[in-house]
Structures are given as structure tokens and as C-alpha cells.
Design an enzyme around this catalytic site. Structure first.
Site, PDB file in Angstrom:
ATOM      1  N   HIS A 165       0.823  -1.214   0.000  1.00  0.00           N
ATOM      2  CA  HIS A 165       0.000   0.000   0.000  1.00  0.00           C
ATOM      3  C   HIS A 165       0.855   1.260   0.000  1.00  0.00           C
ATOM      4  O   HIS A 165       0.361   2.341   0.283  1.00  0.00           O
ATOM      5  CB  HIS A 165      -0.947   0.007   1.214  1.00  0.00           C
ATOM      6  CG  HIS A 165      -1.708  -1.277   1.367  1.00  0.00           C
ATOM      7  ND1 HIS A 165      -1.281  -2.299   2.179  1.00  0.00           N
ATOM      8  CD2 HIS A 165      -2.846  -1.719   0.769  1.00  0.00           C
ATOM      9  CE1 HIS A 165      -2.121  -3.315   2.100  1.00  0.00           C
ATOM     10  NE2 HIS A 165      -3.076  -2.994   1.250  1.00  0.00           N
TER      11      HIS A 165
HETATM   12 FE1  FES Z   1       0.034  -1.956   3.746  1.00  0.00          FE
HETATM   13 FE2  FES Z   1       2.685  -2.265   4.089  1.00  0.00          FE
HETATM   14  S1  FES Z   1       1.637  -0.534   3.354  1.00  0.00           S
HETATM   15  S2  FES Z   1       1.101  -3.709   4.443  1.00  0.00           S
END
Ligand code: FES
Length: 200
Positions: A165
Site C-alpha cells: 500500500h
Molecule cells: Fe500496507 Fe505495508 S503498506 S502492508
């Protein structure tokens, strides 16, 4: 009884062949990349093991083969542990960060009090500031960030980048761009000698 680290070939301690070192380090990086791309670490709460678990296992690592700017991944109690030999530039950049600018102002260092601030001094190894030893599990949803292998994208802050993410960590393993809410955790460990780390 100590668990042997993975990806670390003890013979490298006296191995001057850089290509051989690269093979080992690339293997370690491949581990991180595969994990980051496809695997959510299944048990986030493993990052906070209860007291009965803490005494179960240690991992001993000879860091003498790891040259400045290189990193390895070893396993400790089933978790990836990132060990990076930081460059002078990486240390300088980490020290320059202001606590007020951090997403998570706490050191998250099992070797220090819970309220210790996230200064570089409190993140790096005590009296061995060039070394960073951390649990390589993103504090968002548990992916394994990339940034261990040579040439891997390390994010805008030169530390680690979580491809799941987009969280980014700096050269002290502190989250600088979310959604990860906390810095990478630092496991209990000591330098048993100048070149040997005992984790756990
Ligand atoms: Fe979501 Fe690392 S940014 S698990």
C-alpha cells in the site's frame, strides 16, 4: 538452543569474492521481494509476543561479511529480521529527521522503555550506530517491505518501501509515508562482540 540464521553463509566472513557475496545478498533480497509482493504476514500479533514466548529462541548472526551499504535478512522465531550496515550518508539523513516530523514518534525498540523517542540513537544499535536491526514486517498489514537487495527501490527516504500500500520507511526504519502507523519494530538483541549479534 540458537536457531541458525538463513541466507548467511559463515564462510563469507573470510570470503573476498564480491560476486559470491552478491549471490547471498540477492537471495536475501529475493526473499524480501517475494514476501512484499505476494504475502501478508499472517500473524501481525507475532510482532508483540507474550512473555512466555520471549525466552524460547535466539538467533546468532555474524555480521562481519556485511559491507557498508549492504543488508541481509535472517529469521528469528519465524519472522524476517532486517540487518543493514548503514552508510555514513544514511546515518546522517536519519539523524537529521525531527521527531515532530515523524508519523510515529516512538522508538519501538524492545531494548528501550516503551516511551523512548524515535531518535536515530534510539533506533540504531547501541554503541554501533552503523547497524540497524529490525523486524522486517510492515506495521500496516504485515507485508515484507523491499529495500534489502541491491538496486531495489527503497522509497523516498532511502530505507524501505512496502509495495502493498505504499508505506515508506527511512534509514532508521521509521515510517515517513503511510498508511503504516508505526515504525518498524526493533527486536531484543545485543552485540555479543563487535561482529556478532544475538537476537532474542
Ligand atoms: Fe500496507 Fe505495508 S503498506 S502492508
Amino acid at each position: 538452543m540458537a536457531n541458525p540464521p538463513v541466507f548467511v553463509d559463515p564462510s563469507l566472513a573470510h570470503d573476498d569474492d564480491p560476486s559470491r557475496r552478491d549471490v547471498i545478498l540477492i537471495a536475501a533480497g529475493a526473499f524480501a521481494a517475494i514476501g512484499g509482493a505476494a504475502v501478508l504476514w499472517p500473524l501481525l500479533d507475532q510482532m508483540n509476543p507474550d512473555a512466555s514466548t520471549l525466552s524460547l529462541a535466539t538467533t546468532e548472526v555474524d555480521v562481519s561479511p556485511i559491507e557498508e551499504g549492504q543488508a541481509i535478512t535472517v529469521m528469528w522465531r519465524g519472522k524476517p529480521i532486517f540487518i543493514r550496515h548503514r552508510t555514513a550518508k544514511e546515518i546522517e539523513e536519519a539523524k537529521a529527521a525531527e521527531i515532530d516530523d515523524l508519523i510515529d514518534p516512538l522508538a519501538r525498540n524492545a531494548n528501550l522503555p516503551d516511551d523512548a523517542p524515535a531518535t536515530d540513537e534510539n533506533r540504531a544499535a547501541s554503541e554501533h550506530e552503523k547497524w540497524l536491526v529490525m523486524i522486517g514486517i510492515c506495521t500496516h498489514l504485515g507485508c515484507i517491505p523491499q529495500g534489502q537487495a541491491p538496486g531495489q527501490y527503497k522509497g523516498e527516504y532511502g530505507g524501505w518501501f512496502c509495495p502493498c500500500h505504499g508505506s515508506q520507511y527511512d534509514t532508521a526504519g521509521r515510517v515517513r509515508i503511510g498508511p503504516a502507523p508505526e515504525n518498524l519494530y526493533i527486536p531484543p538483541y545485543i552485540f555479543a562482540s563487535d561482529t556478532k549479534i544475538t537476537i532474542g
